[in-house]
Design an enzyme around this catalytic site. Sequence first.
Site, PDB file in Angstrom:
ATOM      1  N   LYS A  76      71.207 -33.099  16.516  1.00 53.09           N
ATOM      2  CA  LYS A  76      71.520 -31.940  17.111  1.00 53.09           C
ATOM      3  C   LYS A  76      71.294 -31.889  18.566  1.00 53.09           C
ATOM      4  CE  LYS A  76      71.070 -26.459  16.534  1.00 53.09           C
ATOM      5  NZ  LYS A  76      70.188 -25.623  15.931  1.00 53.09           N
ATOM      6  N   SER A 151      73.207 -21.794  13.861  1.00 52.31           N
ATOM      7  CA  SER A 151      73.434 -22.414  14.985  1.00 52.31           C
ATOM      8  C   SER A 151      73.742 -23.928  14.846  1.00 52.31           C
ATOM      9  CB  SER A 151      72.307 -22.305  16.025  1.00 52.31           C
ATOM     10  OG  SER A 151      71.173 -23.022  15.716  1.00 52.31           O
ATOM     11  N   SER A 175      68.905 -21.043  10.878  1.00 55.08           N
ATOM     12  CA  SER A 175      70.154 -22.075  11.481  1.00 55.08           C
ATOM     13  C   SER A 175      70.060 -23.439  10.688  1.00 55.08           C
ATOM     14  CB  SER A 175      69.745 -22.390  13.068  1.00 55.08           C
ATOM     15  OG  SER A 175      70.524 -21.218  13.685  1.00 55.08           O
TER      16      SER A 175
HETATM   17  N1  GLN Z   1      71.442 -16.610  13.889  1.00 56.46           N
HETATM   18  C1  GLN Z   1      70.100 -16.361  14.423  1.00 56.46           C
HETATM   19  C2  GLN Z   1      70.222 -15.767  15.749  1.00 56.46           C
HETATM   20  O1  GLN Z   1      71.375 -15.920  16.197  1.00 56.46           O
HETATM   21  C3  GLN Z   1      69.235 -17.525  14.080  1.00 56.46           C
HETATM   22  C4  GLN Z   1      69.750 -18.689  14.922  1.00 56.46           C
HETATM   23  C5  GLN Z   1      68.695 -19.626  14.602  1.00 56.46           C
HETATM   24  O2  GLN Z   1      68.004 -19.772  13.575  1.00 56.46           O
HETATM   25  N2  GLN Z   1      68.490 -20.706  15.595  1.00 56.46           N
HETATM   26  O3  GLN Z   1      69.290 -15.967  16.435  1.00 56.46           O
END
Ligand code: GLN
Length: 491
Positions: A76, A151, A175
């Site tokens: 990532k 994400s 995410s």
């Molecule tokens: N969807 C959540 C956010 O937008 C979690 C994102 C994540 O776990 N990085 O913050």
Amino acid sequence: MIGQTLKALGAALAGKEISSVELTQLHLDRIARLNPELNAFITVDAEKSLKQARAADARIAAGTAAPLTGIPIAQKDIFCAKDWLTTCGSRILGNFVSPYDAAVIEKFGAAGAVNLGKTNMDEFAMGSSNETSYFGQVKNPWDRARVPGGSSGGSAAAVASLMAPAATGTDTGGSIRQPAALCNLTGLKPTYGVVSRWGMIAFASSLDQAGPMTRTAEDAALMLNVMAGFDARDSTSLERPVEDYTRDLSANGSEKPLQGLKVGLPKEFFGSGEQAGCEAGVMTAVQEAIAEYRRLGAETVEISLPNMQHGVAAYYVIAPAEASSNLSRFDGVRYGYRAPEYSDLNDMYQKTRAQGFGDEVKRRVLIGTYVLSHGYYDAYYLQAQRIRRLIAQDFVEAFRQCDVIMGPTSPCTAFGLGEKSADPVQMYLSDIYTIAVNLAGLPGMSLPCGFSNGLPVGLQLIGDYFSEARLLNVAHRYQQTTGWHLQVAAE
Ligand code: GLN
């Protein structure tokens, strides 16, 4: 060799059926063919990857290979990797070539794994659909008109389309698990503090945790063996004895290998009436998975997580608060993007950040700064921290009655590109089942458990602190008797 598990690839490399250079090239060729449309990778650098592959081949020849030596793994783009462009999905880091390796990258390097490239992600990991990336949306290999989740959507799409045998992700509120669910992968978010955050670009430091995204639970265990471990450079890293996360995975020959396992089903997930708006097809697949667990010997008990309903609200105070502080370092002075024209220092800061950050990141910085400001701190931030404590306490109570908690990972299957972009609250609700796990710092997994209208559904497993080995075993037993995780998207 495309589509094989890490375990099988390790055996093929050890048996000299294929070299790491050949294996890496096969995946690079596939990336060249599929990535222009899927957009799962931000950076691919064949020369760098092949150099690592040659080193891995030498190590295999010398007989000093570790389990992942020579296997290409996608990383990532939140992890700093020396001499690689490291963008975190943002324009503000669009030109940032990292001078050092994150702890996770270092560990894969020491294990002899090949860095296959840096995967696309929501900007600063803020999102549930991978649509906030400065580098464009990622498409779900199961349906290219749909999101892969976020994400870690680039990592999910890379593995689901067989461009990479496995990938890393990070999970602040869901995410790893949510994109794993939407792309038919196995994803694990470890207990907070198990994997070092050093060199992993910070979003919400008290919630962020890195973990594997793979095709099988067994592969996730192999990845976690590399990723986990104490690191003095991360003050929240936990000093614990080294574990072998594959230790419980060998076949035990029993027809009911999970005899005695107590599975907690939160009534807030399954009760009648409001079920967090969970789609019927998702619920059906999850219920069938639980029935399979009963056949494997598990016993189910109803439990309650009464404060869970406040999780999303608390998270969207705490995470932006931490993000607003963490992102203050991106100011155009030391590294990254700087606005080309400005009148004085303040103007440079303002223009750099206005041009460098996307809308979702700006929204979070605004919310975070607001909830931390004098006069609102008590009303929002402190309240949210209290809810966080109550949620953690709910789990302590729950784990007195069960060994593992099960439920859906995501309330819906992959949604259409653009479908939720106009309504941030709808987007935030994608993580309704995953967020509480981060607030409590617990380990959680998602594993493929069926399909709804042709789209993958994820089953979530939540365990007590440091129960990763048990979660992996519970997931592995299910994968021994079901084939959902073996299904691959048609090209
Ligand atoms: N969807 C959540 C956010 O937008 C979690 C994102 C994540 O776990 N990085 O913050």
